[in-house]
Design an enzyme around this catalytic site. Sequence first.
Site, mmCIF file in Angstrom:
data_model
loop_
_atom_site.group_PDB
_atom_site.id
_atom_site.type_symbol
_atom_site.label_atom_id
_atom_site.label_comp_id
_atom_site.label_asym_id
_atom_site.label_seq_id
_atom_site.Cartn_x
_atom_site.Cartn_y
_atom_site.Cartn_z
ATOM 1 N N HIS A 154 0.908 -1.240 -0.061
ATOM 2 C CA HIS A 154 -0.026 0.007 0.143
ATOM 3 C C HIS A 154 0.942 1.419 -0.067
ATOM 4 C CE1 HIS A 154 -4.083 -1.573 1.560
ATOM 5 N NE2 HIS A 154 -3.680 -2.236 0.528
ATOM 6 N N TYR A 207 4.589 6.803 10.115
ATOM 7 C CA TYR A 207 3.759 5.481 9.691
ATOM 8 C C TYR A 207 4.443 4.291 8.920
ATOM 9 C CZ TYR A 207 -0.766 2.908 9.122
ATOM 10 O OH TYR A 207 -1.335 1.842 8.995
ATOM 11 N N LYS A 212 2.420 -0.158 14.997
ATOM 12 C CA LYS A 212 3.811 -0.339 15.074
ATOM 13 C C LYS A 212 4.296 -1.142 16.269
ATOM 14 C CE LYS A 212 5.152 3.362 13.132
ATOM 15 N NZ LYS A 212 5.338 2.627 11.793
HETATM 16 P P1 RFL Z 1 4.440 -11.856 21.130
HETATM 17 O O1 RFL Z 1 3.828 -11.963 19.901
HETATM 18 O O2 RFL Z 1 3.279 -11.649 22.690
HETATM 19 O O3 RFL Z 1 5.119 -13.230 21.487
HETATM 20 C C1 RFL Z 1 5.441 -13.633 22.774
HETATM 21 C C2 RFL Z 1 5.500 -15.080 22.908
HETATM 22 O O4 RFL Z 1 5.968 -15.444 24.144
HETATM 23 C C3 RFL Z 1 5.206 -16.482 24.464
HETATM 24 N N1 RFL Z 1 5.227 -16.546 26.155
HETATM 25 C C4 RFL Z 1 6.214 -17.501 26.751
HETATM 26 N N2 RFL Z 1 6.648 -18.258 26.187
HETATM 27 C C5 RFL Z 1 7.414 -19.229 26.957
HETATM 28 N N3 RFL Z 1 7.594 -19.198 28.569
HETATM 29 C C6 RFL Z 1 6.831 -18.295 29.031
HETATM 30 N N4 RFL Z 1 6.680 -18.082 30.270
HETATM 31 C C7 RFL Z 1 6.074 -17.300 28.134
HETATM 32 N N5 RFL Z 1 5.067 -16.434 28.213
HETATM 33 C C8 RFL Z 1 4.750 -15.785 26.955
HETATM 34 C C9 RFL Z 1 3.743 -15.971 24.097
HETATM 35 O O5 RFL Z 1 2.945 -17.228 23.795
HETATM 36 C C10 RFL Z 1 4.224 -15.662 22.772
HETATM 37 O O6 RFL Z 1 3.973 -16.664 21.903
HETATM 38 O O7 RFL Z 1 5.534 -10.618 21.444
HETATM 39 P P2 RFL Z 1 6.418 -10.174 20.226
HETATM 40 O O8 RFL Z 1 7.169 -11.423 19.602
HETATM 41 O O9 RFL Z 1 7.412 -9.221 20.972
HETATM 42 O O10 RFL Z 1 5.890 -9.610 19.462
HETATM 43 C C11 RFL Z 1 4.835 -8.413 19.339
HETATM 44 C C12 RFL Z 1 3.640 -8.376 18.431
HETATM 45 O O11 RFL Z 1 2.998 -9.574 18.715
HETATM 46 C C13 RFL Z 1 2.706 -7.157 18.839
HETATM 47 O O12 RFL Z 1 3.418 -5.942 19.228
HETATM 48 C C14 RFL Z 1 1.694 -6.571 17.600
HETATM 49 O O13 RFL Z 1 0.958 -7.624 17.461
HETATM 50 C C15 RFL Z 1 0.968 -5.401 18.126
HETATM 51 N N6 RFL Z 1 0.093 -5.054 17.256
HETATM 52 C C16 RFL Z 1 0.309 -4.519 16.077
HETATM 53 N N7 RFL Z 1 1.485 -4.211 15.748
HETATM 54 C C17 RFL Z 1 1.900 -3.688 14.433
HETATM 55 O O14 RFL Z 1 3.091 -3.589 13.962
HETATM 56 N N8 RFL Z 1 1.214 -3.555 13.324
HETATM 57 C C18 RFL Z 1 -0.231 -3.600 13.702
HETATM 58 O O15 RFL Z 1 -1.151 -3.474 12.790
HETATM 59 C C19 RFL Z 1 -0.459 -4.155 14.866
HETATM 60 N N9 RFL Z 1 -1.832 -4.448 15.132
HETATM 61 C C20 RFL Z 1 -1.468 -5.529 17.098
HETATM 62 C C21 RFL Z 1 -2.176 -5.021 16.259
HETATM 63 C C22 RFL Z 1 -1.608 -6.161 18.458
HETATM 64 C C23 RFL Z 1 -3.250 -6.445 18.696
HETATM 65 N N10 RFL Z 1 -3.353 -6.824 19.988
HETATM 66 C C24 RFL Z 1 -4.337 -7.989 19.990
HETATM 67 C C25 RFL Z 1 -2.596 -6.826 21.162
HETATM 68 C C26 RFL Z 1 -3.603 -5.480 16.574
HETATM 69 C C27 RFL Z 1 -3.937 -5.896 17.868
HETATM 70 C C28 RFL Z 1 -5.584 -6.151 18.108
HETATM 71 C C1 PHB Z 2 -4.753 -4.548 11.289
HETATM 72 O O1 PHB Z 2 -4.847 -5.482 12.042
HETATM 73 O O2 PHB Z 2 -5.011 -4.748 10.116
HETATM 74 C C2 PHB Z 2 -4.346 -3.152 11.859
HETATM 75 C C3 PHB Z 2 -4.262 -2.974 13.095
HETATM 76 C C4 PHB Z 2 -3.780 -1.671 13.548
HETATM 77 C C5 PHB Z 2 -3.638 -0.820 12.604
HETATM 78 C C6 PHB Z 2 -3.739 -1.053 11.323
HETATM 79 C C7 PHB Z 2 -4.124 -2.274 10.863
HETATM 80 O O3 PHB Z 2 -3.037 0.479 13.052
#
Ligand code: RFL
Ligand code: PHB
Length: 392
Positions: free
Chosen positions: A75, A387, A299
Amino acid sequence: MRQERTQVGIVGAGPAGLTLARLLELGGIDTVVLEDRSREYVEHRIRAGVLEQRTADLLVEAGVGERLQREGIVHHGIELQFDGERHRIPLSELADGRSIVIYGQTEVVKDLIAARLGSGLPLLFEVDDVGIHELESSEPQIRFRHEGDQHELTCDVVAGCDGFHGVCRPSIPDGLLSSFSREYPYGWLGILAEVAPSNDELVYAHHPNGFALSSLRSPQLSRLYLQCAPEEDLDEWPDDRIWAELQKRLGVAGWTLAEGPVLEKGVTGMRSFVVEPMQFGRLFLAGDAAHIVPPTGAKGLNLAIADVRLLAEALVGWYRTGNAELLRAYSANCLNRVWRAEHFSWWMTSMLHRPPGDDPFDLKLQLSQLRYLVTSKAAAASLAENYVGLEL
Ligand code: RFL
Ligand code: PHB
């Protein structure tokens, strides 16, 4: 008790832990990855969808970007909607040609797991009772249970990639970390729907009923979010109520949102959080284990990957030359980027969500900021470069 040895023990098989493992594999460093959930669970946990181009490039360079290059959707802009009108922010035009790639975090994780297992390297799922010990020694240990056996893994370094609720950060003795946080009085209700996205680019909508976001995962899958209460009860949101609210908040003249079967729904709370430093002794924290951003700036995943790129470079350098300079600088180098993303994510969140109590002053400030963004190239360029991700 099984005694084992590796160079870098990695706790957590999310994007941070798996990418670090891959980069260290390419650097010739031995790792063991420990994950407390099942493979099925981590491969289907729906989260991020927006990759900065730099994040996508790193995955390609690391040899895990083949499907990403095929299926990822590039995009070059996003849309901001307020007062019932949409305005395009031409990201690439404003940010030196850089773009974003839409590719689900689930897919990134699947690709990394497949590569790890394809290389025949250790990745243990469903480990229990993980504990981190002797962090101040040159031989830190990770103790855990797996398939009924007790293990003691001795390492040179432990990478805490276990997310916000993990065990690594709390293993650091009290009083050594400074933490900074903010809770927001809203959450996001997110759905994944089996229907072609109704718009070509992401739409971030400011609306009197609250924020809404239209995103996607593929040409057949829409991902949509609604601002809600942090503890919103999903039982009060049957699918038809969700669609009606999305139609209202995302609606503009001459456009309707196509609806389809809802495959998944969930509520996410929103917080900002940072700990400093991201290191104690031989434990290095990366990704959500060290910092959280509200999702409005897209992020979180990108920060996690940026951390482990620096950590991998520092570790490879240290093993090759014995020079620990980059390891010592790891936390400060990460935090520079982390705080930029913290500010950007807080700012996007504050600008787009319906303020608590509908404070009329807040509302006027939001609308003024939104109008400024769509009429000033300088303001739009600032949003765009943050962004798509700054070179820091
Ligand atoms: P994670 O993905 O939470 O992975 C951590 C892993 O550690 C495991 N764990 C353990 N393993 C062994 N022993 C233990 N005691 C443990 N405790 C935990 C967990 O099961 C897991 O598998 O962290 P990591 O790798 O630092 O990654 C970070 C990302 O997952 C997170 O920042 C993003 O998902 C945030 N986020 C977004 N980020 C973006 O860059 N772009 C996006 O569009 C975006 N959208 C989002 C998001 C996060 C969301 N939620 C649900 C919080 C949208 C949503 C809705
Ligand atoms: C997505 O899950 O597609 C998503 C989440 C957060 C954003 C943008 C996209 O800011």
